[in-house]
Design an enzyme around this catalytic site. Structure first.
Site, PDB file in Angstrom:
ATOM      1  N   HIS B 151     -15.076  66.488   3.448  1.00 32.02           N
ATOM      2  CA  HIS B 151     -16.092  66.927   4.390  1.00 32.02           C
ATOM      3  C   HIS B 151     -17.078  67.821   3.648  1.00 32.02           C
ATOM      4  O   HIS B 151     -16.665  68.672   2.863  1.00 32.02           O
ATOM      5  CB  HIS B 151     -15.455  67.729   5.534  1.00 32.02           C
ATOM      6  CG  HIS B 151     -16.426  68.573   6.302  1.00 32.02           C
ATOM      7  ND1 HIS B 151     -16.438  69.942   6.242  1.00 32.02           N
ATOM      8  CD2 HIS B 151     -17.438  68.219   7.129  1.00 32.02           C
ATOM      9  CE1 HIS B 151     -17.398  70.404   7.015  1.00 32.02           C
ATOM     10  NE2 HIS B 151     -18.017  69.380   7.568  1.00 32.02           N
ATOM     11  N   ASN B 153     -21.101  69.898   4.404  1.00 29.62           N
ATOM     12  CA  ASN B 153     -22.154  70.176   5.373  1.00 29.62           C
ATOM     13  C   ASN B 153     -22.970  71.339   4.827  1.00 29.62           C
ATOM     14  O   ASN B 153     -22.408  72.362   4.466  1.00 29.62           O
ATOM     15  CB  ASN B 153     -21.501  70.552   6.715  1.00 29.62           C
ATOM     16  CG  ASN B 153     -22.461  71.222   7.685  1.00 29.62           C
ATOM     17  OD1 ASN B 153     -22.227  72.343   8.125  1.00 29.62           O
ATOM     18  ND2 ASN B 153     -23.542  70.560   8.009  1.00 29.62           N
ATOM     19  N   TYR B 154     -24.286  71.144   4.684  1.00 34.35           N
ATOM     20  CA  TYR B 154     -25.163  72.259   4.268  1.00 34.35           C
ATOM     21  C   TYR B 154     -26.327  72.325   5.226  1.00 34.35           C
ATOM     22  O   TYR B 154     -26.891  71.295   5.591  1.00 34.35           O
ATOM     23  CB  TYR B 154     -25.604  72.087   2.802  1.00 34.35           C
ATOM     24  CG  TYR B 154     -24.415  72.303   1.889  1.00 34.35           C
ATOM     25  CD1 TYR B 154     -24.030  73.583   1.524  1.00 34.35           C
ATOM     26  CD2 TYR B 154     -23.625  71.220   1.479  1.00 34.35           C
ATOM     27  CE1 TYR B 154     -22.904  73.805   0.749  1.00 34.35           C
ATOM     28  CE2 TYR B 154     -22.485  71.431   0.710  1.00 34.35           C
ATOM     29  CZ  TYR B 154     -22.130  72.728   0.346  1.00 34.35           C
ATOM     30  OH  TYR B 154     -21.007  72.943  -0.393  1.00 34.35           O
ATOM     31  N   GLY B 308     -26.197  67.118  21.802  1.00 33.79           N
ATOM     32  CA  GLY B 308     -26.586  66.485  20.542  1.00 33.79           C
ATOM     33  C   GLY B 308     -26.272  64.995  20.582  1.00 33.79           C
ATOM     34  O   GLY B 308     -25.711  64.503  21.555  1.00 33.79           O
ATOM     35  N   ARG B 309     -26.631  64.295  19.498  1.00 34.11           N
ATOM     36  CA  ARG B 309     -26.390  62.836  19.468  1.00 34.11           C
ATOM     37  C   ARG B 309     -24.906  62.589  19.237  1.00 34.11           C
ATOM     38  O   ARG B 309     -24.383  62.791  18.142  1.00 34.11           O
ATOM     39  CB  ARG B 309     -27.232  62.204  18.349  1.00 34.11           C
ATOM     40  CG  ARG B 309     -27.134  60.684  18.328  1.00 34.11           C
ATOM     41  CD  ARG B 309     -28.119  60.061  17.340  1.00 34.11           C
ATOM     42  NE  ARG B 309     -28.041  58.614  17.422  1.00 34.11           N
ATOM     43  CZ  ARG B 309     -27.242  57.861  16.662  1.00 34.11           C
ATOM     44  NH1 ARG B 309     -26.447  58.420  15.767  1.00 34.11           N
ATOM     45  NH2 ARG B 309     -27.235  56.544  16.806  1.00 34.11           N
ATOM     46  N   ILE B 310     -24.211  62.140  20.298  1.00 34.73           N
ATOM     47  CA  ILE B 310     -22.751  62.065  20.303  1.00 34.73           C
ATOM     48  C   ILE B 310     -22.208  61.189  19.174  1.00 34.73           C
ATOM     49  O   ILE B 310     -21.254  61.565  18.486  1.00 34.73           O
ATOM     50  CB  ILE B 310     -22.252  61.514  21.667  1.00 34.73           C
ATOM     51  CG1 ILE B 310     -22.642  62.466  22.802  1.00 34.73           C
ATOM     52  CG2 ILE B 310     -20.740  61.314  21.658  1.00 34.73           C
ATOM     53  CD1 ILE B 310     -22.146  63.860  22.652  1.00 34.73           C
ATOM     54  N   GLU B 311     -22.806  60.021  18.976  1.00 32.84           N
ATOM     55  CA  GLU B 311     -22.284  59.126  17.945  1.00 32.84           C
ATOM     56  C   GLU B 311     -22.398  59.749  16.558  1.00 32.84           C
ATOM     57  O   GLU B 311     -21.571  59.490  15.680  1.00 32.84           O
ATOM     58  CB  GLU B 311     -22.975  57.760  17.995  1.00 32.84           C
ATOM     59  CG  GLU B 311     -22.595  56.917  19.206  1.00 32.84           C
ATOM     60  CD  GLU B 311     -21.115  56.501  19.225  1.00 32.84           C
ATOM     61  OE1 GLU B 311     -20.550  56.245  18.157  1.00 32.84           O
ATOM     62  OE2 GLU B 311     -20.535  56.456  20.323  1.00 32.84           O
TER      63      GLU B 311
END
Lengths: 350, 350
Positions: B151, B153-154, B308-311
């Site tokens: 994983h 994330n930035y 937010g965009r669920i997918e």
């Protein structure tokens, strides 16, 4: 109210037991005096333990080969539970039927909020409020994608009077519900299930079924998906504005209706042939079940945050589930939603 | 701070786009004037979009057969994103690499809490605070149970000045991290992964690696299980107490290190033979991943609650996972935990 009461409660770590005790009530409450044995606490515990036996027997009979594994546990300060799980059986992928009795303490602010008492700065701060909770909780996930998942849970909750006001009345509530989550809709199944729920409700109050059916639809809603979890049933919480004896009898009736509401659907569907596509769709719907339980379900999130018995709480999760990115099965979801509306419009859902 | 800021924000519904725009910044901010093009917002967006291309190219090369599917979307008031998902490939079960740019509005209370401003009853209430957020987010779940999940994330976050105090300074923060979650531990893999993280950190500040490694261990903790999600890495949030240019360069370095930290582990493990038991253990560990993300992960719970965009948000969930009641693999969990302690004690984790 519930969110407040449930936000800051902590309970003790459980210890395993070798055999089922006669009762999980504290000794002082379970003596043979008639007032103790006939208390609502004692009668509710007896009811849920009988219901656990009945439901498990019916599941094993319908399953053919699977047997429940039992874990008994208690807490040092009183209370405990019996967890029964049938896993990888002939018909069910995972079937959990748990009863538990919990003695805990809630912060005084939660109790005062519950009672509608305003906080005054010059008040002496009241002490923490002991509470008692007992319940039966069950989730049944069959293997066959045409056989529906069932969830039911019935619980009774009581507070003692706060320590600084010995004369204050004890508070009590009933909560619970039974709801159906099929991956594929069969109108006759949905109609049978809802008819049994309505019959149980109508014995007590004609307003119960429509009111608790709507409450169920509103509660089992996956907000971030804009989807309901299943096809409903009944749900109620924090119910205390009726006679206590009547609500005890109503909870008992609902719990005793589980077998007749559910097992006929399993008998119809358990041997239906299915394809890999049917199974894949079921697995995606199982993913939605996981999303609801971990993100929204009060019992689950409460249990995880307060240190409840994790294996008992998460027995509600399916054995297997699946998350595909942008699955091209939106049509099927639509069918499911349209199906529900159709069922409601056409009066099939009683 | 973060919990407050993130609790009451709402964002617009997204709409699909047919092609990738040059930038997701609002037109007023993306003009060709040198000040706009060199803003931290613009440079951060360029960085994460380049990183998305690089990581996806490396994943496709290692996967052999799988190809990323791309979805581009925007929001009417500005912002948007590019979601890329490779599903059921040769090596990866599910690999998602998403970038997004979000313009939103946070309630003034959240902003005042963030700035440490005390609420005074005689104050005129300030207006809502517009914010900007851009980030890259990725979860990569391989098929082979010996190949680890990654994983990373930035993200970069900015607020405008509140409307009632035009002279107030703009606030900004950086956040992010890269972490590894194997189902089975190979010391050489863990050592390689952490060495790359440490090298990236050490280029900027010798305190970064120990501090962000501990932050990662503390954050990716499944409280109700008493288990860490994986074997750590680095994690930081709300970082603004260093030079802004330095933190932009640091975030860039971390993002650019993903391929060299992860792909060598995949090359070593992707073709290792495995049994059904290995696969079952991986599936149970995937269940833990789902539990962490749906119950604790800030980005996920924030995204689900704010529309937010669920997918895109739930692409982090594995394709398949499994929950067994009281799985007899506690020994293996113990091995995993003991393994981590051992690695730390023996200095393998650099």
């Amino acid at each position: 109210l519930s969110l407040t009461v449930r936000s800051a409660v902590a309970i003790e770590k459980e210890t395993p037991e070798n055999e089922r005790p006669e009762t999980f009530l504290r000794e002082s409450e379970s003596s043979s005096s008639s007032s103790s044995a006939s208390s609502v606490r004692a009668r509710f515990e007896r009811m849920i333990r009988e219901a656990q036996d009945e439901v498990c027997a019916a599941i094993e009979a319908a399953d053919g080969g699977g047997r429940f594994r039992e874990d008994v546990w208690s807490r040092p300060g009183g209370g405990g539970g019996i967890s029964r799980v049938l896993q990888d059986g002939g018909v069910w992928e995972k079937a959990g039927v748990n009863v538990s009795v919990v003695y805990g303490v809630m912060p005084p602010d939660a109790y005062r909020a519950a009672k509608g008492v305003k906080d005054r700065a010059d008040d002496a701060k009241p002490g923490p409020v002991p509470f008692f909770a007992a319940g039966i909780s069950s989730v049944l996930h069959p293997k066959n994608p045409f056989a529906p998942t069932l969830h039911f849970n019935y619980r009774y909750f009581e507070t003692d009077a706060p320590k600084d006001s010995p004369g204050a009345p004890r508070q009590w509530w009933f909560g619970g519900g039974t709801d159906l989550t099929p991956a594929y809709i069969f109108e006759e199944d949905v109609k049978h299930f809802h008819t049994v729920q309505k019959q149980a409700c109508d014995k007590f109050d004609p307003s119960f079924y429509p009111r608790f059916k709507k409450w169920c639809d509103d509660y089992f809603y996956i907000k971030h998906r804009g989807e309901r979890r299943g096809l409903g049933g009944i749900f109620f919480d924090d119910l205390n504005d009726y006679d206590q004896e009547m609500l005890l009898a109503f909870s008992t009736e609902c719990t005793k209706s589980v077998v007749s509401a559910y097992i006929p659907l399993i008998e119809r569907r358990k041997n239906m042939p299915f394809t890999e596509d049917h199974k894949a769709w079921q697995q995606l719907r199982r993913g939605r079940y996981v999303e609801f339980n971990l993100v929204y379900d009060r019992g689950t999130t409460f249990g995880l945050k307060t240190g409840g018995r994790i294996e008992s709480i998460l027995v509600s999760l399916p054995l297997t589930s699946r998350w595909e990115y942008n699955h091209e099965g939106f049509l099927a979801v639509q069918e499911c939603i349209v199906g529900t509306h159709h069922l409601q419009r056409s009066g099939v859902m009683v």
